[in-house]
Scaffold this motif. Structure first.
Motif, PDB file in Angstrom:
ATOM      1  N   MET A   1      -9.823 -21.709  18.450  1.00  0.00           N
ATOM      2  CA  MET A   1     -10.023 -21.505  19.881  1.00  0.00           C
ATOM      3  C   MET A   1     -10.103 -19.905  20.009  1.00  0.00           C
ATOM      4  O   MET A   1      -9.023 -19.146  19.725  1.00  0.00           O
ATOM      5  CB  MET A   1      -8.877 -22.043  20.561  1.00  0.00           C
ATOM      6  CG  MET A   1      -8.790 -21.670  22.127  1.00  0.00           C
ATOM      7  SD  MET A   1      -8.054 -22.633  23.129  1.00  0.00           S
ATOM      8  CE  MET A   1      -6.617 -23.298  22.245  1.00  0.00           C
ATOM      9  N   PRO A   2     -10.948 -19.483  20.512  1.00  0.00           N
ATOM     10  CA  PRO A   2     -11.398 -17.950  20.776  1.00  0.00           C
ATOM     11  C   PRO A   2     -10.308 -17.438  21.922  1.00  0.00           C
ATOM     12  O   PRO A   2      -9.811 -16.256  21.812  1.00  0.00           O
ATOM     13  CB  PRO A   2     -12.669 -18.004  21.388  1.00  0.00           C
ATOM     14  CG  PRO A   2     -13.153 -19.255  20.911  1.00  0.00           C
ATOM     15  CD  PRO A   2     -12.311 -20.065  20.939  1.00  0.00           C
ATOM     16  N   TYR A   3      -9.823 -18.283  22.928  1.00  0.00           N
ATOM     17  CA  TYR A   3      -9.027 -17.440  24.020  1.00  0.00           C
ATOM     18  C   TYR A   3      -7.846 -18.526  24.139  1.00  0.00           C
ATOM     19  O   TYR A   3      -7.881 -19.764  24.172  1.00  0.00           O
ATOM     20  CB  TYR A   3      -9.680 -17.409  25.256  1.00  0.00           C
ATOM     21  CG  TYR A   3     -10.477 -16.043  25.000  1.00  0.00           C
ATOM     22  CD1 TYR A   3     -10.423 -14.841  25.010  1.00  0.00           C
ATOM     23  CD2 TYR A   3     -11.979 -16.690  24.791  1.00  0.00           C
ATOM     24  CE1 TYR A   3     -11.211 -13.814  24.711  1.00  0.00           C
ATOM     25  CE2 TYR A   3     -12.994 -15.377  24.597  1.00  0.00           C
ATOM     26  CZ  TYR A   3     -12.695 -14.119  24.361  1.00  0.00           C
ATOM     27  OH  TYR A   3     -13.660 -13.248  24.299  1.00  0.00           O
ATOM     28  N   GLN A   4      -6.837 -18.307  24.725  1.00  0.00           N
ATOM     29  CA  GLN A   4      -5.623 -18.992  25.087  1.00  0.00           C
ATOM     30  C   GLN A   4      -4.918 -18.601  26.332  1.00  0.00           C
ATOM     31  O   GLN A   4      -4.985 -17.257  26.734  1.00  0.00           O
ATOM     32  CB  GLN A   4      -4.566 -19.053  24.150  1.00  0.00           C
ATOM     33  CG  GLN A   4      -3.951 -17.595  23.638  1.00  0.00           C
ATOM     34  CD  GLN A   4      -2.937 -17.863  22.493  1.00  0.00           C
ATOM     35  OE1 GLN A   4      -2.842 -18.889  22.073  1.00  0.00           O
ATOM     36  NE2 GLN A   4      -2.244 -16.471  22.148  1.00  0.00           N
ATOM     37  N   VAL A   5      -4.192 -19.289  27.064  1.00  0.00           N
ATOM     38  CA  VAL A   5      -3.654 -19.020  28.459  1.00  0.00           C
ATOM     39  C   VAL A   5      -2.288 -18.841  27.918  1.00  0.00           C
ATOM     40  O   VAL A   5      -1.415 -19.818  27.218  1.00  0.00           O
ATOM     41  CB  VAL A   5      -3.725 -20.314  29.412  1.00  0.00           C
ATOM     42  CG1 VAL A   5      -2.973 -19.916  30.622  1.00  0.00           C
ATOM     43  CG2 VAL A   5      -5.171 -20.399  29.704  1.00  0.00           C
ATOM     44  N   ILE A  24     -12.059 -23.895  30.758  1.00  0.00           N
ATOM     45  CA  ILE A  24     -10.935 -23.851  31.522  1.00  0.00           C
ATOM     46  C   ILE A  24     -10.627 -25.152  32.399  1.00  0.00           C
ATOM     47  O   ILE A  24     -11.096 -25.230  33.299  1.00  0.00           O
ATOM     48  CB  ILE A  24     -10.681 -22.536  32.221  1.00  0.00           C
ATOM     49  CG1 ILE A  24     -10.863 -21.412  31.184  1.00  0.00           C
ATOM     50  CG2 ILE A  24      -9.274 -22.232  32.847  1.00  0.00           C
ATOM     51  CD1 ILE A  24     -10.864 -20.062  31.952  1.00  0.00           C
ATOM     52  N   ILE A  25      -9.845 -25.865  32.038  1.00  0.00           N
ATOM     53  CA  ILE A  25      -9.279 -27.149  32.487  1.00  0.00           C
ATOM     54  C   ILE A  25      -8.139 -27.235  33.319  1.00  0.00           C
ATOM     55  O   ILE A  25      -6.916 -26.565  32.835  1.00  0.00           O
ATOM     56  CB  ILE A  25      -9.360 -28.154  31.377  1.00  0.00           C
ATOM     57  CG1 ILE A  25     -10.151 -28.287  30.522  1.00  0.00           C
ATOM     58  CG2 ILE A  25      -8.963 -29.745  32.269  1.00  0.00           C
ATOM     59  CD1 ILE A  25     -11.478 -28.532  31.306  1.00  0.00           C
ATOM     60  N   ALA A  26      -8.124 -27.635  34.424  1.00  0.00           N
ATOM     61  CA  ALA A  26      -7.139 -27.654  35.745  1.00  0.00           C
ATOM     62  C   ALA A  26      -6.142 -28.696  35.164  1.00  0.00           C
ATOM     63  O   ALA A  26      -6.616 -29.836  35.108  1.00  0.00           O
ATOM     64  CB  ALA A  26      -7.341 -27.735  36.964  1.00  0.00           C
ATOM     65  N   ASP A  27      -4.931 -28.711  34.827  1.00  0.00           N
ATOM     66  CA  ASP A  27      -3.904 -29.660  34.698  1.00  0.00           C
ATOM     67  C   ASP A  27      -3.533 -30.317  36.200  1.00  0.00           C
ATOM     68  O   ASP A  27      -3.834 -29.850  37.174  1.00  0.00           O
ATOM     69  CB  ASP A  27      -2.698 -29.371  34.034  1.00  0.00           C
ATOM     70  CG  ASP A  27      -3.190 -28.579  32.449  1.00  0.00           C
ATOM     71  OD1 ASP A  27      -4.022 -29.231  32.032  1.00  0.00           O
ATOM     72  OD2 ASP A  27      -2.675 -27.643  31.886  1.00  0.00           O
ATOM     73  N   LEU A  46     -15.051 -26.926  24.371  1.00  0.00           N
ATOM     74  CA  LEU A  46     -16.071 -26.509  25.282  1.00  0.00           C
ATOM     75  C   LEU A  46     -16.052 -24.974  25.401  1.00  0.00           C
ATOM     76  O   LEU A  46     -17.169 -24.362  25.845  1.00  0.00           O
ATOM     77  CB  LEU A  46     -15.617 -26.909  26.872  1.00  0.00           C
ATOM     78  CG  LEU A  46     -15.414 -28.459  26.883  1.00  0.00           C
ATOM     79  CD1 LEU A  46     -14.900 -28.621  28.265  1.00  0.00           C
ATOM     80  CD2 LEU A  46     -16.984 -28.859  26.824  1.00  0.00           C
ATOM     81  N   CYS A  47     -15.113 -24.069  25.027  1.00  0.00           N
ATOM     82  CA  CYS A  47     -15.375 -22.582  25.047  1.00  0.00           C
ATOM     83  C   CYS A  47     -16.140 -22.126  23.904  1.00  0.00           C
ATOM     84  O   CYS A  47     -16.158 -22.559  22.972  1.00  0.00           O
ATOM     85  CB  CYS A  47     -13.758 -22.214  24.610  1.00  0.00           C
ATOM     86  SG  CYS A  47     -13.727 -20.347  24.672  1.00  0.00           S
ATOM     87  N   THR A  48     -17.140 -21.471  24.309  1.00  0.00           N
ATOM     88  CA  THR A  48     -18.027 -20.791  23.555  1.00  0.00           C
ATOM     89  C   THR A  48     -17.902 -19.397  23.242  1.00  0.00           C
ATOM     90  O   THR A  48     -18.686 -18.753  22.627  1.00  0.00           O
ATOM     91  CB  THR A  48     -19.468 -20.869  24.101  1.00  0.00           C
ATOM     92  OG1 THR A  48     -19.404 -20.065  25.451  1.00  0.00           O
ATOM     93  CG2 THR A  48     -19.962 -22.405  24.547  1.00  0.00           C
ATOM     94  N   ASP A  49     -16.797 -18.667  23.544  1.00  0.00           N
ATOM     95  CA  ASP A  49     -16.324 -17.509  23.158  1.00  0.00           C
ATOM     96  C   ASP A  49     -17.212 -16.576  23.978  1.00  0.00           C
ATOM     97  O   ASP A  49     -17.551 -15.495  23.286  1.00  0.00           O
ATOM     98  CB  ASP A  49     -16.409 -17.311  21.691  1.00  0.00           C
ATOM     99  CG  ASP A  49     -15.406 -16.033  21.273  1.00  0.00           C
ATOM    100  OD1 ASP A  49     -14.739 -15.360  22.083  1.00  0.00           O
ATOM    101  OD2 ASP A  49     -15.914 -15.662  20.183  1.00  0.00           O
ATOM    102  N   ILE A  65      -5.003 -14.851  30.202  1.00  0.00           N
ATOM    103  CA  ILE A  65      -5.917 -15.214  29.083  1.00  0.00           C
ATOM    104  C   ILE A  65      -6.079 -14.194  28.040  1.00  0.00           C
ATOM    105  O   ILE A  65      -6.614 -13.059  28.473  1.00  0.00           O
ATOM    106  CB  ILE A  65      -7.171 -15.663  29.787  1.00  0.00           C
ATOM    107  CG1 ILE A  65      -6.885 -16.907  30.764  1.00  0.00           C
ATOM    108  CG2 ILE A  65      -8.230 -16.162  28.782  1.00  0.00           C
ATOM    109  CD1 ILE A  65      -8.057 -17.076  31.777  1.00  0.00           C
ATOM    110  N   VAL A  66      -5.908 -14.456  26.761  1.00  0.00           N
ATOM    111  CA  VAL A  66      -6.016 -13.484  25.843  1.00  0.00           C
ATOM    112  C   VAL A  66      -6.702 -13.956  24.552  1.00  0.00           C
ATOM    113  O   VAL A  66      -6.932 -15.292  24.426  1.00  0.00           O
ATOM    114  CB  VAL A  66      -4.746 -12.747  25.196  1.00  0.00           C
ATOM    115  CG1 VAL A  66      -4.050 -11.990  26.475  1.00  0.00           C
ATOM    116  CG2 VAL A  66      -3.724 -14.134  24.810  1.00  0.00           C
ATOM    117  N   PRO A  67      -7.092 -13.313  23.712  1.00  0.00           N
ATOM    118  CA  PRO A  67      -7.931 -13.860  22.520  1.00  0.00           C
ATOM    119  C   PRO A  67      -6.703 -14.356  21.762  1.00  0.00           C
ATOM    120  O   PRO A  67      -5.675 -14.134  21.583  1.00  0.00           O
ATOM    121  CB  PRO A  67      -8.218 -12.619  21.791  1.00  0.00           C
ATOM    122  CG  PRO A  67      -8.481 -11.540  22.812  1.00  0.00           C
ATOM    123  CD  PRO A  67      -7.416 -11.670  23.973  1.00  0.00           C
ATOM    124  N   ALA A  68      -7.128 -15.710  21.009  1.00  0.00           N
ATOM    125  CA  ALA A  68      -6.307 -16.662  20.335  1.00  0.00           C
ATOM    126  C   ALA A  68      -5.886 -15.762  19.119  1.00  0.00           C
ATOM    127  O   ALA A  68      -6.709 -15.019  18.421  1.00  0.00           O
ATOM    128  CB  ALA A  68      -6.769 -17.760  20.268  1.00  0.00           C
TER     129      ALA A  68
END
Length: 68
Positions: A1-5, A24-27, A46-49, A65-68
């Motif tokens: 995954m390119p990014y993470q919360v 980015i999916i809302a819980d 879904l993330c395309t970086d 949100i940062v690079p994974a």
């Protein structure tokens, strides 16, 4: 995954509408006193970086949100 919360997330939901890929999916929303908190996660399928979520224009107010 390119990014993470990260856990710096304010749960504001600001990023959900701004992701052009819908990655980015809302819980489930959390009602807390007079606030509505909206935790999020990034769907790696879904993330395309594209980098929109970390760009200067759309940057998360908490820089969560940062690079994974």
């Amino acid at each position: 995954m390119p990014y993470q919360v990260t856990d710096k997330c304010l749960k504001c939901g600001y990023c959900v509408e701004r992701c052009p890929e819908g990655a980015i999916i809302a819980d489930a929303k959390i009602e807390f006193e007079r606030w509505t908190l909206q935790p999020v996660h990034i769907d790696p399928g879904l993330c395309t970086d594209c980098g929109t979520c970390v760009s200067e224009e759309w940057w998360c107010p908490a820089q969560a949100i940062v690079p994974a």
